[in-house]
Scaffold this active site. Structure first.
Site, PDB file in Angstrom:
ATOM      1  N   ASP A  99      18.514  23.061 -65.285  1.00 57.67           N
ATOM      2  CA  ASP A  99      17.649  21.420 -65.702  1.00 57.67           C
ATOM      3  C   ASP A  99      16.711  21.585 -64.492  1.00 57.67           C
ATOM      4  O   ASP A  99      15.883  22.609 -63.894  1.00 57.67           O
ATOM      5  CB  ASP A  99      18.834  21.153 -63.884  1.00 57.67           C
ATOM      6  CG  ASP A  99      20.404  21.697 -64.594  1.00 57.67           C
ATOM      7  OD1 ASP A  99      20.859  21.563 -65.707  1.00 57.67           O
ATOM      8  OD2 ASP A  99      21.407  21.032 -63.299  1.00 57.67           O
TER       9      ASP A  99
HETATM   10  N1  URA Z   1      23.301  25.237 -62.774  1.00 60.08           N
HETATM   11  C1  URA Z   1      23.131  24.175 -62.730  1.00 60.08           C
HETATM   12  O1  URA Z   1      24.002  23.646 -61.967  1.00 60.08           O
HETATM   13  N2  URA Z   1      21.839  23.725 -63.083  1.00 60.08           N
HETATM   14  C2  URA Z   1      21.421  25.084 -62.872  1.00 60.08           C
HETATM   15  O2  URA Z   1      20.057  24.601 -63.456  1.00 60.08           O
HETATM   16  C3  URA Z   1      20.765  26.169 -62.938  1.00 60.08           C
HETATM   17  C4  URA Z   1      22.744  26.698 -62.607  1.00 60.08           C
END
Ligand code: URA
Length: 239
Positions: free
Chosen positions: A104
């Protein structure tokens, strides 16, 4: 598989004749053992070839470890927002490297970029059992029931089925390690939110045998070492 004299001479550092001499003098090692004949074959992507103890990169692909900072998209390009590829120099951008799996925008930590499509596919496939380990900070504290729920495999509110996952509290439990074999959208955040422990910060530490180099600051990158690359590729071959 390619001949070792071809692989080494294709780097432009030695002629085939010179490679023959290096081999005869016992200066070329393949995975730690002396190469006896220049015609011996090796997989250019998996072999660890050394000359006089120094690793020689013969791989046709490029592998980059990046310490992803917060604020960048895990994508190859975006019209409006900066992406992780913007951290790479122009010659690497031209190779068309792409991130293996997405983090993310606000997630930090280990991101692998490569132009080896089949490997990327393998590393992300739940069938290959490649563990991804995240360090999460949460509101509240992780309890035994949370560990049990993740270990059993959760079904999220929208029906998303999550495979069994590891959860290990650190200290008092406001931080924890989460281990996933898959990478569904916002998976760590959604699983912990479903347990009433919203994530306030998330950082990826490792992907299979590849751990984030602690010497890399956020935004910095380096090429994988031949050993790191060989470890990853062996894992792609398994199963
Ligand atoms: N899980 C998440 O919620 N975000 C990420 O960036 C990676 C795994």
């Amino acid at each position: 598989m390619d001949r070792i004299d071809k692989l080494l001479s294709s780097t432009g550092r030695w002629s085939r004749r010179e490679v023959k001499d290096l081999v005869r003098q016992g200066r070329v090692l393949l995975d730690g053992r002396a190469v006896l004949r220049p015609e011996e074959k090796a997989d250019p992507d998996q072999a660890v070839l050394t000359v006089d103890g120094a690793a020689v990169d013969c791989s046709p692909f490029v592998y980059v470890m990046l310490h992803k900072p917060a604020g960048l998209l895990s994508a190859t390009g975006d019209k409006r927002q900066p992406t992780v590829v913007d951290l790479l120099p122009p010659e690497l951008k031209k190779r068309g490297l792409f991130p293996v799996g997405r983090l993310d925008k606000d997630t930090t930590g280990l991101l692998l970029l490569t132009d080896n499509g089949p490997l990327a596919h393998d590393l992300l496939s739940p069938k290959k059992h490649v563990d991804k380990v995240y360090l999460a900070q949460v509101e509240g504290r992780v309890e035994v029931e949370d560990i049990r729920a993740l270990a059993e495999g959760m079904v999220l509110g929208d029906g998303t089925v999550c495979l069994p996952a590891g959860l290990e509290p650190i200290g008092e439990g406001s931080s924890c390690l989460v281990t996933l074999r898959e990478g569904k959208y916002h998976q760590v955040k959604r699983m912990l939110a479903a347990r009433g422990k919203p994530v306030t910060a998330l950082h990826r530490l490792s992907m299979g045998p590849l751990a984030l180099d602690e010497g890399l600051k956020p935004g910095e990158w380096r090429f994988l070492t031949p050993q790191e690359r060989a470890n990853l590729l062996r894992l792609g071959d398994a199963t």
